[in-house]
Each structure stands twice: as C-alpha cells, then as structure tokens.
Design a protein around this motif. Structure first.
Motif, PDB file in Angstrom:
ATOM      1  N   ASP A 172      28.449  -9.745 -12.659  1.00  0.00           N
ATOM      2  CA  ASP A 172      28.701 -10.865 -11.981  1.00  0.00           C
ATOM      3  C   ASP A 172      29.553 -11.791 -12.750  1.00  0.00           C
ATOM      4  OD1 ASP A 172      27.516  -9.973  -9.724  1.00  0.00           O
ATOM      5  OD2 ASP A 172      25.957 -11.288  -9.855  1.00  0.00           O
ATOM      6  N   GLU A 173      29.411 -11.781 -14.264  1.00  0.00           N
ATOM      7  CA  GLU A 173      30.268 -13.060 -14.910  1.00  0.00           C
ATOM      8  C   GLU A 173      31.616 -12.423 -15.248  1.00  0.00           C
ATOM      9  OE1 GLU A 173      26.758 -12.152 -16.848  1.00  0.00           O
ATOM     10  OE2 GLU A 173      26.387 -12.911 -14.738  1.00  0.00           O
ATOM     11  N   SER A 174      31.872 -11.163 -15.035  1.00  0.00           N
ATOM     12  CA  SER A 174      33.316 -10.436 -15.387  1.00  0.00           C
ATOM     13  C   SER A 174      34.236 -10.854 -14.406  1.00  0.00           C
ATOM     14  CB  SER A 174      33.278  -9.067 -15.929  1.00  0.00           C
ATOM     15  OG  SER A 174      32.308  -8.508 -15.017  1.00  0.00           O
ATOM     16  N   HIS A 175      35.405 -11.387 -15.128  1.00  0.00           N
ATOM     17  CA  HIS A 175      36.811 -11.252 -14.331  1.00  0.00           C
ATOM     18  C   HIS A 175      37.453 -10.268 -14.628  1.00  0.00           C
ATOM     19  CE1 HIS A 175      36.097 -15.733 -14.272  1.00  0.00           C
ATOM     20  NE2 HIS A 175      36.066 -15.758 -15.540  1.00  0.00           N
ATOM     21  N   VAL A 176      37.533  -9.431 -13.236  1.00  0.00           N
ATOM     22  CA  VAL A 176      38.079  -8.242 -13.318  1.00  0.00           C
ATOM     23  C   VAL A 176      39.595  -8.326 -12.799  1.00  0.00           C
ATOM     24  CG1 VAL A 176      38.185  -5.757 -12.483  1.00  0.00           C
ATOM     25  CG2 VAL A 176      35.815  -6.993 -12.810  1.00  0.00           C
ATOM     26  N   LEU A 177      40.522  -7.565 -13.836  1.00  0.00           N
ATOM     27  CA  LEU A 177      42.049  -7.615 -13.323  1.00  0.00           C
ATOM     28  C   LEU A 177      42.445  -6.099 -13.297  1.00  0.00           C
ATOM     29  CD1 LEU A 177      42.033 -10.305 -15.476  1.00  0.00           C
ATOM     30  CD2 LEU A 177      44.042 -10.801 -14.016  1.00  0.00           C
ATOM     31  N   VAL A 178      43.110  -5.781 -12.446  1.00  0.00           N
ATOM     32  CA  VAL A 178      43.854  -4.293 -12.485  1.00  0.00           C
ATOM     33  C   VAL A 178      45.146  -4.235 -12.926  1.00  0.00           C
ATOM     34  CG1 VAL A 178      44.854  -2.851 -10.671  1.00  0.00           C
ATOM     35  CG2 VAL A 178      42.322  -3.439 -10.361  1.00  0.00           C
ATOM     36  N   TYR A 179      45.334  -3.282 -13.950  1.00  0.00           N
ATOM     37  CA  TYR A 179      46.605  -3.196 -14.426  1.00  0.00           C
ATOM     38  C   TYR A 179      47.403  -2.111 -13.779  1.00  0.00           C
ATOM     39  CZ  TYR A 179      44.627  -0.126 -17.895  1.00  0.00           C
ATOM     40  OH  TYR A 179      43.938   1.228 -18.282  1.00  0.00           O
ATOM     41  N   LEU A 180      48.630  -2.011 -13.653  1.00  0.00           N
ATOM     42  CA  LEU A 180      49.425  -1.247 -12.831  1.00  0.00           C
ATOM     43  C   LEU A 180      50.953  -1.612 -13.067  1.00  0.00           C
ATOM     44  CD1 LEU A 180      49.081   0.802 -10.356  1.00  0.00           C
ATOM     45  CD2 LEU A 180      49.291  -1.242  -8.801  1.00  0.00           C
ATOM     46  N   PRO A 181      51.885  -0.689 -13.016  1.00  0.00           N
ATOM     47  CA  PRO A 181      53.102  -0.887 -13.330  1.00  0.00           C
ATOM     48  C   PRO A 181      53.749  -1.837 -12.119  1.00  0.00           C
ATOM     49  CG  PRO A 181      53.092   1.295 -14.018  1.00  0.00           C
ATOM     50  CD  PRO A 181      51.672   0.957 -13.413  1.00  0.00           C
ATOM     51  N   ALA A 230      42.677 -20.358 -23.523  1.00  0.00           N
ATOM     52  CA  ALA A 230      41.126 -20.370 -23.297  1.00  0.00           C
ATOM     53  C   ALA A 230      40.525 -19.230 -24.105  1.00  0.00           C
ATOM     54  CB  ALA A 230      40.670 -20.341 -22.015  1.00  0.00           C
ATOM     55  N   GLU A 231      39.347 -19.024 -24.627  1.00  0.00           N
ATOM     56  CA  GLU A 231      38.806 -18.179 -25.152  1.00  0.00           C
ATOM     57  C   GLU A 231      38.245 -17.138 -24.240  1.00  0.00           C
ATOM     58  OE1 GLU A 231      35.821 -18.192 -29.009  1.00  0.00           O
ATOM     59  OE2 GLU A 231      37.804 -19.425 -29.159  1.00  0.00           O
ATOM     60  N   ALA A 232      38.238 -15.878 -24.696  1.00  0.00           N
ATOM     61  CA  ALA A 232      37.951 -14.926 -23.780  1.00  0.00           C
ATOM     62  C   ALA A 232      37.449 -13.564 -24.474  1.00  0.00           C
ATOM     63  CB  ALA A 232      38.892 -14.805 -22.594  1.00  0.00           C
ATOM     64  N   ILE A 289      47.340 -18.069 -13.928  1.00  0.00           N
ATOM     65  CA  ILE A 289      45.716 -17.870 -13.636  1.00  0.00           C
ATOM     66  C   ILE A 289      44.933 -17.516 -14.841  1.00  0.00           C
ATOM     67  CG2 ILE A 289      44.032 -16.200 -12.824  1.00  0.00           C
ATOM     68  CD1 ILE A 289      45.777 -16.070 -10.100  1.00  0.00           C
ATOM     69  N   LEU A 290      45.829 -16.527 -15.815  1.00  0.00           N
ATOM     70  CA  LEU A 290      45.353 -15.682 -16.933  1.00  0.00           C
ATOM     71  C   LEU A 290      45.031 -16.768 -18.111  1.00  0.00           C
ATOM     72  CD1 LEU A 290      44.069 -13.148 -17.336  1.00  0.00           C
ATOM     73  CD2 LEU A 290      45.841 -12.602 -18.664  1.00  0.00           C
ATOM     74  N   LYS A 291      45.993 -17.701 -18.127  1.00  0.00           N
ATOM     75  CA  LYS A 291      46.255 -18.636 -19.270  1.00  0.00           C
ATOM     76  C   LYS A 291      44.881 -19.220 -19.591  1.00  0.00           C
ATOM     77  CE  LYS A 291      49.753 -21.438 -20.980  1.00  0.00           C
ATOM     78  NZ  LYS A 291      51.216 -22.097 -20.948  1.00  0.00           N
ATOM     79  N   GLU A 292      44.108 -19.904 -18.573  1.00  0.00           N
ATOM     80  CA  GLU A 292      43.118 -20.628 -18.712  1.00  0.00           C
ATOM     81  C   GLU A 292      41.681 -19.761 -18.483  1.00  0.00           C
ATOM     82  OE1 GLU A 292      43.621 -24.390 -17.038  1.00  0.00           O
ATOM     83  OE2 GLU A 292      45.593 -24.646 -18.097  1.00  0.00           O
ATOM     84  N   ARG A 293      41.694 -18.806 -18.383  1.00  0.00           N
ATOM     85  CA  ARG A 293      40.519 -17.808 -17.792  1.00  0.00           C
ATOM     86  C   ARG A 293      39.613 -17.404 -18.956  1.00  0.00           C
ATOM     87  NH1 ARG A 293      40.312 -13.915 -12.781  1.00  0.00           N
ATOM     88  NH2 ARG A 293      40.702 -16.075 -11.809  1.00  0.00           N
ATOM     89  N   ARG A 294      38.496 -18.003 -19.075  1.00  0.00           N
ATOM     90  CA  ARG A 294      37.418 -17.891 -19.944  1.00  0.00           C
ATOM     91  C   ARG A 294      36.529 -16.807 -19.784  1.00  0.00           C
ATOM     92  NH1 ARG A 294      37.205 -22.270 -23.152  1.00  0.00           N
ATOM     93  NH2 ARG A 294      38.450 -24.006 -22.409  1.00  0.00           N
TER      94      ARG A 294
END
Lengths: 509, 509
Positions: free
Chosen positions: B429-438, B483-485, B392-397
């Motif tokens: 609305d445009e942001s891709h949010v990811l949660v980080y957690l062990p 992808a650039e981000a 998923i993350l690889k190509e997320r812009r």
C-alpha cells in the motif's frame, strides 16, 4: 503457360493470368458477390465499370439455392457478370457454421463447379480456424491435401483453373508442410492462403506476413497465389510485396452495410466524418450528411461503390510502385498508417534475404532510392550492396583510406573532402578509397557513378541506430579481413556519422 | 471577427474566414487563374465544381490588359468566377522580370484592386528572392513594411480583406523582424508568407518549415496566414500542421502543360505511367495512353483537372485528420513520401515545444494515439506527459517501484507482471508504482486509465534509440529528485526495454 510474369519488384510481380474467359492482370482483386440477395449487392455491371473484370462467388450457396438449374443457367447468368468468375466451395460456411451443419462432398462440388461454368474454382478444402489447436490445424492440412489429390483426379481434364488452398494457420511449420506437399500435386494452376479473416480483423498483420512469407518461399514461383479475405486496402501493398497475386473479399459491402468508409489510412464510421477524403464518383457527388440521410440499403450500396474505388486505387498505386521498383518505399509509407503495419514491416524484414534473392537486379529506369529510417536499411539494394562490399574488402591489400560521404555531393569524387584529400596528397594512386556513410556503410569510391551510389536521397539528420549499424559493420569488415592492409580513417565533425569518437574502438585494433 | 477558429490540432486549425462575397472554410486552396489566356485554363465553373469556392488572379495583369475597363467589368466577370476572388499585385512578375521592367505603384494598384471588386487583396510587396543576399532581403522586409503602412492609409475604409506579406526568405531573423513589425500595423486581416516557389521546386521543405514556424510563432493567432505558391499536395499536411490556413498555386496547370501528373506520393511524367493511381473523374475515364494521345492543349486542361482533384483530396484528408486530432500521424506518414519531407519533419520537431503550447489538451473524442518510430516520440501528447512526470516524480518520497509496461496489456494494472508483483507482496500500500515503457518513459500506475495511457498502440519491436531515450530520461529524473526515496526497478527480459543491463548504470548511483 497460363501465368506470365511481366514485372517484378521485391517478391511481388505483375502478371497475366489466362483463364477460359480471358486474361486477368495481377495483382487483382476479386469482389465477393452473393449469388442470392442481389438487391442488397452492388450490381455486377457497376463492379465491372469501376475496374474489376473478375469476381468471386459461392458455388456451395448456388448449389443449395439453384441446384440442378444452375447447370443450365450458368454461374455468369446467375450473378449477371460477363467477366472472369471464380467460385469457392463453401469453406467459409464450414468455418462459420461447423461441419455438423454444413456437408460438402468434395468431388461432387468440384464437378458442379465445372458444370456451372466457373473459370477459376477452389476445391472443398478444410480451412484452419484461427483458434485451432496444433492438432486440429494439422488435421486441416492433411485432410485438405487428401481432398486435393482425390478431387484433381476427377476434374483434371476440365478447362477450369483449379485452386489448392494452403492450410496451417498461425503454425508456420504446418504452413510449410502444407505448401511443400501441395507443390507436389499436379493439376493445380493456383494456390491460395487460408482464411486470415479474423486475424485481419484484429490487425494481426504480422502473423499474416509469417504465413504468406513461409508459403511463398516454398510454392512454385510460376503459379499465382491468392489470399483469401485480404480485402482492406491497408494490407494490399505488404501482401503484394510478399508475392500475393490475387485477393478477394466481401468487406467492401459488409463494411458498407455497417456504415464504414474505407480509406488507405484506415476505416471511418460514416457518421464520424465531416469530409469525404476521396475524389471518386461517390465522394465528389455526396456530402457525408447526404450519405447518412440515404435509405439504409441504398446507402450501403453507394458506400460499397466508394470502398471498391479505394481498393482499386490502392491496387493501381501498388502496380505503379511495382513497375517503378518503388514497392519498398510504398510499404514504408503505409507502415505508418497503423502500428500493426509497422510491426508487420519488422516481421517482413525477417524474410528480407529471401526477398532480396527474388528482387530483380535491374528494374527498367534506375530511379533514386529514397531512404528514411532504420526500416530503409533493409532494402534489397542495400543488402546486395553490403554483400558486395564484404567480398571486395576482405582481400584488399595495401593502403585503405576511409572518407566520410556527403549525400548532397554526388558522385562522391566530386565532394569537397575528396578533392581536399587528393590535393593534399592524403590520397595517392596506390590508395584504395572507400566512402563511409549510413545505410551504405562503405562504398568503394571508384564505384561512385554505379547505381545506386549516385542515385539516392536521405535526410541529413538521422537515427543514431543507423550510425551504430555503420560503425559496427565497418568494425566487423575490418576484423574479417584476410589480406594485410593499412587503414586510415578521415573524420569530419560536420557530419553526425563522422565524429572522431565513433571510431575510437577501431583505433585500438 | 472575420476569422473564426473552429477546430485545432498541433498548430493547425480549421477556420471560417469571412469575406464580402461569403465565407471560406480553411485550410483552403486558391487555384491561380490567368485572367487573359482563358482558353488555356481550366474553366472557372469547373474549378468550382471540383470543390474550390475561391481562386486567386493577378490584378497587375488585369490592369495592363483591361485598364480602366476592368472597373466596370469587375474581376469576377473577367475571370467568370462567382466565388471568392483574391488578387495579387504583381509581386511574382516583379520577382521574375525585375523592377526595371515591372513598375508597380503600391497605392495605385491597391485602389485598383478595390475598384475591380477583389474580395481579398495583396498589397504591392517586394518579395525576397530565393538568392537574395542578407542586405537585399533586409531591404525587401523594410520596403514591404513601408508600403504596408502607406497603402493601408489609403484603403483602410474599403470592405476588402487586406493581405500583408511577410518577407525575409531564408534569413529567419529577418522573417521574425518582418512578422513582428507587420503585427503592429493595423488594418490587415491576413498575412502571407513570401514566395518559396523555387525553394519548393528544389524540395527545400526544411527551409520552408523554418520560415513558417518562425513567422507563425510571432503573428497573431486570430488572423489567417497564407502561403504563396504552396501548390503541391506533398507540402500541405506539414504546412497545415504549422498553422498555414490558405494556399495558392498555378502548379496544377503548369505541371499539366508539362505532362506532369500529381499524386500524394510525388509527381509522375504522364508518359511514364501505365496506370492512373487515382479514382477522380479523369482517372476513372481515361487510360494513360488515351491521355497521351489527346491534343496538347486539351490534355493539359484534363490533367489539370486531375491535379486539382489530388489537391482537393489531400486538403480533405488533412481536415479529416485535424478534426480527429491525428494530424501528427498524417505528417509522419507523409514524411515517408520523400526524404526531404522526412528531413522537414526533423526540422518541425525543433519547434515542437511551441506546437505543444498551441495543441489543444482535449480534442473531442479521445482516440488511441499511434506510435511508430523515433519521430513519434515528439508528439505533443508525449511532451506534455513527460513534463507532468517530471513534476510528479521530483518530490515523491518513500518506496518507488518501477515495473515494465506491456503495451498489449492495458490498463497497466491489468498486466500480469503487476498482478504477480502485487500477489507476492513486492508492491504494498505504501509503494508508488510507475510503469516504464518507451515513448512514455514513466507512467504512474494510478493514472493508467487516464488518456492516453490506456489509449495508444505501438509496435513491440522498436528502435534501440527509443529505449535509450527511456533509460536516459529515467536516469535524469532520478538524479533530479529532491525528495528522498528508495527506488526498486523490476525487470523482465521478455521485453526489449526491460533487460537488466539497461539499468546497470542506475544501480551504481
């Protein structure tokens, strides 16, 4: 002395508690018996035949239902149990229905408990609610202490063993105050830690560890401590390790009425089970399907018998581990039955210096200590060991040589690396040799036959954190040295804890 | 199809194995019955009433003692057992007494097994000794394969289920060759992994994990695999997790004759016990003292009944865990019963990509996954998850925002920090949010209700290594992006995994 301690491990103990109806071996569990609806209960003789020679019942309910008649009948006849009977004064009813609906006169109920023949009796305390504010919790502490002083005046001369509950709930400073003041009131043979029922239901094991550790570190060690409502086998090993001596609970029957089947690994809905993972009289006779098809009241009683067997098995397992000095290992294992227990073990580790002081130095047959994870790093034996090393190393002068230890070659002087170093003259008569190894960090090689330096087992693959602990401790010990010394560190890349780069910061010093 | 797989978890399964005398539910244990000295054995009907509908006995000994008579008598009459009977060809005797003293004609003993009425029969293999050289081990592989080809010609038409043992011992390349060649020989309904008895006695669980994982990853999955001599409850959960379907052992009675009492936590000398930490028919009837005072032969039989109950209980526990998709959690718990099992879990983790491929994506009712330690990091669900995130993350812009996850506030979009970030306009609305957690490392917030992102439990206090895993993985994922981000990391010092300094290397990139 009415409580004799026979064995110890961590802060836990096996004891013999004298009551007017005979002795109880602790840790002991008191199944709750409802004095009224006995057709819905496991029969008292069945409870005894499973292995419980003691039960708890409710003097408040007996008073409401039987009134004066109970004085003649006696509590033992009412519940039909010939063993040791403990009675509570209605604190649970107070918690549940509030003080507007439940009126209990402390001195009256105490006298009543004496008259109906209780062996162990709890005074009419004011339990701290789980949702109490600090002020409310404080009030429950003070009011319970006030009642404790008043009540004991009245009943001091009875041959009942009196129990004084410690309040304060999740406010540990209040728990500490409650325990301190309670210790000063004479006449009580036993203490109890207030009702953590709703905390337990939410898997709040860490909070209970705090409550119990704080109370136990203040209460006198020569008296038993009871935990109200600690009825799930999950909690037993951890609580015994902290010094809880007795438990009571109705959960064996309440769970059973709800179709819930206890195991040491957690609780199952009976309808979710295809196997009964137990070999007790119930589980070797019935299939889950047969249990489900039983009439509801009958099923509850039969499931309750199973639940009691699980509690009994866990108590016997805890006592076996305690006798062997393996209680720490049992709580490490059980910590992996629910993440909340794993968190509770982290909380227990905060109190490990106190536990270390209570843990006996010599425990019968010395057995190998088992090391698994970073949690094992905090075992009392290792804390004690590291204190010893600190004092030894501080003043050691001359040539000091640090060699990697191999857990598979014990005693350490039998190891290949030691023999090679000796034959090549790296080690001479003047050198002080210490072995370095995770968990232990450093061991003087001349102690390599002393327990437990040749009696331990550990996996060879381990957490990097354990290696960090080791290098940090070595670095700290060297920096704390007061005597001058020349220190040589030998490394062997075969071992994860002996890579050269681990010591590069030390070389600079 | 004579083997039907009904449930799966990790590489393990619950199956139904058809034999000419009925079905066996696997995982199953075959108690070893000695066909001769039956007065020293647990009676066969007792074995069945404990819960074992299958046993194994020795065709070689039957042939020596009963000879031709056994053809009329039948093996079931000789051992007096009406369930499923498996027979071995004398490989153990060969191992023990050597090929100069024990002569077995492979085709003759195979025909004999058919004639005496075995349901499941092992061909006359040449077992690899634990101390074999590589050359000797290779010879045992080749000779067993040669015999397997010859024997099956003779007995292919029988209705017996034939078992082909895999040899190679500790030489895993030979195990692989043995398994590869064995898979090509038609006519066998079952495979077996050679005798690790002496390895087991030395707690060499890691070696057995290697042997079994290598063999299982090659053998066809639609046939059951037997483990010779895996008779201690300690080994059962790990072996089932690797896909072992059946076990046999005489240890229940051999241990008993030596006064040894099995538990899921290890073995005790009965003379060392003050409690019997079990609730089976034996342990709820006797005290340790009473057992010790029994006549020796009688005591051995009674202790053996207990040992069989422990094995049965552990099998039921394993099957319960497997059905629930909790086998990983059971092996984590059991890994803390002996450091060698902890090491064996480390070894199993080497094979976790293979296990992940076999582990079912959907397992009936989705339950919360329990996370405890670094060992939990390697659960198949998490491996699968991390693979997904990588893709998923690889190509997320565009704008990517990383927020700390709070395990106590699920789903993640309900967390305070998410709501604050939203209300302050940090998230748009445009942001891709990811949660980080062990454990998870990163979770796209839009998946926060997908299993298991809202169904997990973990302690809040955790190993620093888990936090390192997380920051290393985040750093790696960012460096692999094609992808650039624009990536923003929000931190919250309340959480150990969200301290600013953890991300300082990332900021430099």
């Amino acid at each position: 002395m009415s409580f004799e301690i026979r064995d110890k491990d961590l802060a836990g103990r096996i004891g013999r508690l004298k009551t007017k109806s005979g002795y109880i071996e602790t840790p002991a569990f008191f199944p709750v018996i409802n004095p009224v609806k006995q057709d819905r209960e496991v029969p008292a003789d069945k409870i005894m035949s499973i292995g419980f020679n003691q039960v708890i019942t409710n003097a408040f309910i007996i008073k409401q239902v039987f009134g004066d008649r109970a004085r003649e009948l006696s509590v033992k006849k009412i519940i039909n149990f010939s063993g040791v009977v403990m009675t509570d004064s209605g604190a649970y009813q107070l918690l549940r229905y509030g003080k507007d609906r439940i009126r209990i006169e402390p001195e009256e109920i105490a006298t009543y408990q004496v008259e109906i023949g209780s062996d162990i009796a709890v005074i009419a305390d004011i339990p701290t609610r789980d949702d109490s504010s600090y002020e409310e919790a404080k009030e429950s502490v003070e009011e319970t202490l006030r009642r404790a002083r008043l009540t004991i005046e009245k009943v001091r001369e009875s041959d009942v063993l009196w129990v004084l509950p410690i309040q304060g709930g999740v406010y540990v400073d209040l728990v500490a105050r409650s325990a301190r003041e309670a210790s000063k009131i004479e006449g009580y043979g036993m203490y109890a830690i207030g009702s953590p029922v709703t905390v337990l239901e939410k898997y709040g094991f860490s909070k209970i560890v705090d409550m119990v550790a704080v109370a136990k570190s203040i209460l006198p060690l020569d008296k038993p401590v009871h935990l109200f409502g600690g009825g799930h086998p999950l909690i037993i090993p951890l609580m015994v390790a902290l010094g809880v001596d007795t438990f009571d609970s109705a959960s064996y029957i309440l769970y059973a009425r709800d179709g819930r089947y206890m195991t040491e690994e957690g609780t199952y809905k009976i309808t979710d089970l295809e196997y009964l993972p137990c070999e007790c009289e119930v589980c070797s006779r019935y299939t889950p399907k047969e249990l489900i098809e039983l009439e509801e009241k009958e099923r509850a009683k039969i499931l309750a018998v199973h639940n009691l067997h699980v509690i009994n098995r866990e108590l016997k397992r805890v006592k076996t581990a305690l006798k062997e000095g393996r209680l720490w290992e049992l709580i490490e294992e059980r910590a992996r039955t629910h993440p909340s227990l794993r968190e509770a073990l982290n909380t227990l580790i905060k109190y490990v210096d106190w536990i270390e002081r209570l843990d006996p130095r010599f425990k019968g047959d010395a057995h190998a200590i088992f090391l698994y994870d970073t949690t094992s790093y905090h075992r009392p034996e290792l804390i004690r060991h590291r204190g010893l090393i600190r004092s030894i190393l501080k003043e050691r002068r001359g040539k000091i040589i640090l060699l990697p230890g191999n857990p598979d070659e014990k005693p350490f002087r039998n190891s290949e690396i030691y023999r090679v170093a000796l034959s090549r003259g790296v080690i001479s008569d003047e050198s002080h040799v210490l072995v370095y190894l995770p968990y232990f960090n450093l061991v003087p090689v001349e102690l390599d036959q002393v327990y437990p330096y040749a009696q331990f087992e550990m996996p060879l693959t381990m957490e990097s954190q354990l290696i960090n602990y080791m290098t940090e401790e070595i670095s700290k010990l060297i920096s704390e040295k007061t005597a001058e010394a020349e220190i040589t560190i030998l490394t062997c890349s075969k071992y994860a804890w002996s890579k050269q780069e681990l010591f590069k910061n030390l070389v600079k010093q």
